[in-house]
Design a protein around this motif. Sequence first.
Motif, PDB file in Angstrom:
ATOM      1  N   GLU B  45       0.832  -1.208   0.000  1.00  0.00           N
ATOM      2  CA  GLU B  45       0.000   0.000   0.000  1.00  0.00           C
ATOM      3  C   GLU B  45       0.873   1.267   0.000  1.00  0.00           C
ATOM      4  O   GLU B  45       0.625   2.213  -0.757  1.00  0.00           O
ATOM      5  CB  GLU B  45      -0.906  -0.009   1.238  1.00  0.00           C
ATOM      6  CG  GLU B  45      -1.911   1.125   1.244  1.00  0.00           C
ATOM      7  CD  GLU B  45      -2.775   1.099   2.492  1.00  0.00           C
ATOM      8  OE1 GLU B  45      -2.873   0.023   3.123  1.00  0.00           O
ATOM      9  OE2 GLU B  45      -3.330   2.147   2.840  1.00  0.00           O
ATOM     10  N   ILE B  46       1.900   1.254   0.858  1.00  0.00           N
ATOM     11  CA  ILE B  46       2.782   2.419   0.917  1.00  0.00           C
ATOM     12  C   ILE B  46       3.498   2.619  -0.418  1.00  0.00           C
ATOM     13  O   ILE B  46       3.632   3.748  -0.914  1.00  0.00           O
ATOM     14  CB  ILE B  46       3.819   2.246   2.056  1.00  0.00           C
ATOM     15  CG1 ILE B  46       3.130   2.300   3.417  1.00  0.00           C
ATOM     16  CG2 ILE B  46       4.916   3.308   1.969  1.00  0.00           C
ATOM     17  CD1 ILE B  46       2.523   3.635   3.775  1.00  0.00           C
ATOM     18  N   THR B  47       3.933   1.513  -1.014  1.00  0.00           N
ATOM     19  CA  THR B  47       4.630   1.608  -2.303  1.00  0.00           C
ATOM     20  C   THR B  47       3.722   2.221  -3.366  1.00  0.00           C
ATOM     21  O   THR B  47       4.120   3.121  -4.121  1.00  0.00           O
ATOM     22  CB  THR B  47       5.097   0.209  -2.754  1.00  0.00           C
ATOM     23  OG1 THR B  47       5.881  -0.367  -1.714  1.00  0.00           O
ATOM     24  CG2 THR B  47       5.928   0.295  -4.015  1.00  0.00           C
ATOM     25  N   GLN B  48       2.492   1.726  -3.403  1.00  0.00           N
ATOM     26  CA  GLN B  48       1.547   2.240  -4.401  1.00  0.00           C
ATOM     27  C   GLN B  48       1.270   3.732  -4.185  1.00  0.00           C
ATOM     28  O   GLN B  48       1.314   4.535  -5.126  1.00  0.00           O
ATOM     29  CB  GLN B  48       0.248   1.442  -4.298  1.00  0.00           C
ATOM     30  CG  GLN B  48      -0.709   1.717  -5.450  1.00  0.00           C
ATOM     31  CD  GLN B  48      -1.948   0.852  -5.344  1.00  0.00           C
ATOM     32  OE1 GLN B  48      -2.424   0.574  -4.244  1.00  0.00           O
ATOM     33  NE2 GLN B  48      -2.464   0.408  -6.461  1.00  0.00           N
ATOM     34  N   ASN B  76       8.780   7.951   3.292  1.00  0.00           N
ATOM     35  CA  ASN B  76       8.961   8.175   4.731  1.00  0.00           C
ATOM     36  C   ASN B  76       7.750   8.901   5.314  1.00  0.00           C
ATOM     37  O   ASN B  76       7.202   8.510   6.347  1.00  0.00           O
ATOM     38  CB  ASN B  76      10.242   8.986   4.943  1.00  0.00           C
ATOM     39  CG  ASN B  76      10.472   9.322   6.397  1.00  0.00           C
ATOM     40  OD1 ASN B  76      10.304   8.471   7.257  1.00  0.00           O
ATOM     41  ND2 ASN B  76      10.838  10.558   6.669  1.00  0.00           N
ATOM     42  N   ASN B  77       7.312   9.968   4.642  1.00  0.00           N
ATOM     43  CA  ASN B  77       6.157  10.727   5.135  1.00  0.00           C
ATOM     44  C   ASN B  77       4.894   9.880   5.120  1.00  0.00           C
ATOM     45  O   ASN B  77       4.075   9.977   6.036  1.00  0.00           O
ATOM     46  CB  ASN B  77       5.953  11.988   4.289  1.00  0.00           C
ATOM     47  CG  ASN B  77       7.062  12.992   4.517  1.00  0.00           C
ATOM     48  OD1 ASN B  77       7.685  13.003   5.572  1.00  0.00           O
ATOM     49  ND2 ASN B  77       7.331  13.831   3.533  1.00  0.00           N
ATOM     50  N   LEU B  78       4.751   9.050   4.095  1.00  0.00           N
ATOM     51  CA  LEU B  78       3.562   8.190   4.035  1.00  0.00           C
ATOM     52  C   LEU B  78       3.582   7.155   5.158  1.00  0.00           C
ATOM     53  O   LEU B  78       2.536   6.823   5.729  1.00  0.00           O
ATOM     54  CB  LEU B  78       3.489   7.498   2.674  1.00  0.00           C
ATOM     55  CG  LEU B  78       3.085   8.418   1.512  1.00  0.00           C
ATOM     56  CD1 LEU B  78       3.259   7.706   0.178  1.00  0.00           C
ATOM     57  CD2 LEU B  78       1.631   8.858   1.667  1.00  0.00           C
ATOM     58  N   CYS B  79       4.770   6.637   5.481  1.00  0.00           N
ATOM     59  CA  CYS B  79       4.883   5.685   6.596  1.00  0.00           C
ATOM     60  C   CYS B  79       4.456   6.360   7.901  1.00  0.00           C
ATOM     61  O   CYS B  79       3.710   5.780   8.699  1.00  0.00           O
ATOM     62  CB  CYS B  79       6.321   5.173   6.723  1.00  0.00           C
ATOM     63  SG  CYS B  79       6.803   4.000   5.453  1.00  0.00           S
ATOM     64  N   LEU B  80       4.919   7.589   8.108  1.00  0.00           N
ATOM     65  CA  LEU B  80       4.561   8.311   9.333  1.00  0.00           C
ATOM     66  C   LEU B  80       3.061   8.607   9.365  1.00  0.00           C
ATOM     67  O   LEU B  80       2.413   8.499  10.411  1.00  0.00           O
ATOM     68  CB  LEU B  80       5.365   9.611   9.431  1.00  0.00           C
ATOM     69  CG  LEU B  80       6.874   9.435   9.597  1.00  0.00           C
ATOM     70  CD1 LEU B  80       7.586  10.786   9.581  1.00  0.00           C
ATOM     71  CD2 LEU B  80       7.201   8.703  10.899  1.00  0.00           C
ATOM     72  N   ASP B  81       2.505   8.979   8.193  1.00  0.00           N
ATOM     73  CA  ASP B  81       1.057   9.233   8.118  1.00  0.00           C
ATOM     74  C   ASP B  81       0.281   7.969   8.454  1.00  0.00           C
ATOM     75  O   ASP B  81      -0.729   8.013   9.160  1.00  0.00           O
ATOM     76  CB  ASP B  81       0.672   9.712   6.710  1.00  0.00           C
ATOM     77  CG  ASP B  81       1.188  11.117   6.441  1.00  0.00           C
ATOM     78  OD1 ASP B  81       1.589  11.790   7.409  1.00  0.00           O
ATOM     79  OD2 ASP B  81       1.198  11.524   5.261  1.00  0.00           O
TER      80      ASP B  81
END
Lengths: 225, 189
Positions: B45-48, B76-81
């Motif tokens: 999901e994060i990759t997409q 990185n920002n998406l992981c934190l989100d």
Amino acid sequence: MNKEEARLLFMDYMYGELDQDQEQELLSYIRQHDDLRQELEELTEAKSLLQHLPVESPKEQLVIMEPEIKATTHWWKGLFSSLIPTSTFARTSFGLVASVFLFVILAASTDLNMSLNDNGFNLTFGEQPPVQQGFTPEQVQLIVDQVQRQNAQMVNRIVTDAQVQQNLLLDETLSSFASYLEDQRNYDLQQIAQGITSLEQTTFNRFLQTDQVLGEIIQTVSYEN
Amino acid sequence: MEDAQLVNDFLGGNHQAFNKLVGRWQDRIHHFAYRYFASSDDAAEITQKTFIKAYQKLDSLDDAQKFGSWLYRIANNLCLDELKRAGRKRGTSLEALKTAPQAPAVSGADSKLVRNEAIVLLHRALLQLPNEQRMVVIMKEYEGMTFPEIAEILDEPLNTVKSRLYYGLKALKKTFDSWNINKEVFNYE
């Protein structure tokens, strides 16, 4: 180097980002401190254990689909892509040239006129407003002559007025002086007349006194005789 | 062809150039996200999301040479989100991890099973790290970035990055010791 500085260099050393001199200095310092050597070994062991974590690859390849464009616009896209360059610089240049071309076309179709004079920047469209022409040399000479004539007349009038005024003042002054002299003469004559009258009166009184004295003398002489 | 050239091609209207960039970077972004969440679904999901966002925002990239750093910053920002969004669920999960597991003693009976269990524990130990330390450990240890690159992606000073890695490794060593994870577990054949 102290222990804190040595610890700061641990990470660079473990990941090979330390230059040779710093590495030698760090290793030399660590050899003298067992606690730092122990700490570095522990960190290295933790690092090596992390290497056993396997990698999991994605199950499918992502594909970003090109946005669907309506068939009716395809020939437009082909035309634009063939006309418009792809690089940023070329696109910017193309945009500037197109803007200039558009401006020229608009200016020609609207009779655009731009001018800069002492009153500022003028921007007009359509037919030109009548522009005031400058004076010809003959007109300028005529105006200068007229101004000179007017100036000469004005100076002449001023001088004449001044002379008349001056004459009037002179007449008034002479008249006043004459009146003064006349008054003074009359006054002097009156004084002289008064003086003469007074002298006559005095002389008459003397005559009377003389007569009186002579009468007394004669009377006296007569009695004695 | 360099990434920068592909970026410029894409900005010039060549959509296939972006698919080439996806092909180059998908595995690395997936590995990064997988190690961060220890979940294949989350990593996918994060990759997409990372590539969709990159597709939408690529015209805002100032320096095409830094496409890789820029992509990692998005991930990185998406992981934190994602952590913030699902923090409660993950918090419960991490709480469960605090009941210290133990690596089974190697007795020679089933070394492959022992190794697999040790790998699971490694991942759990990584998940126990604070987010900012875990991010630096993953970027340095698995993505092979230099300290200046990590500092640029995280927008943090260089010494802060090194400090996070130092304390991250120290915390991991402590966890490994308490869970009885050592190199013998992995070296046993």
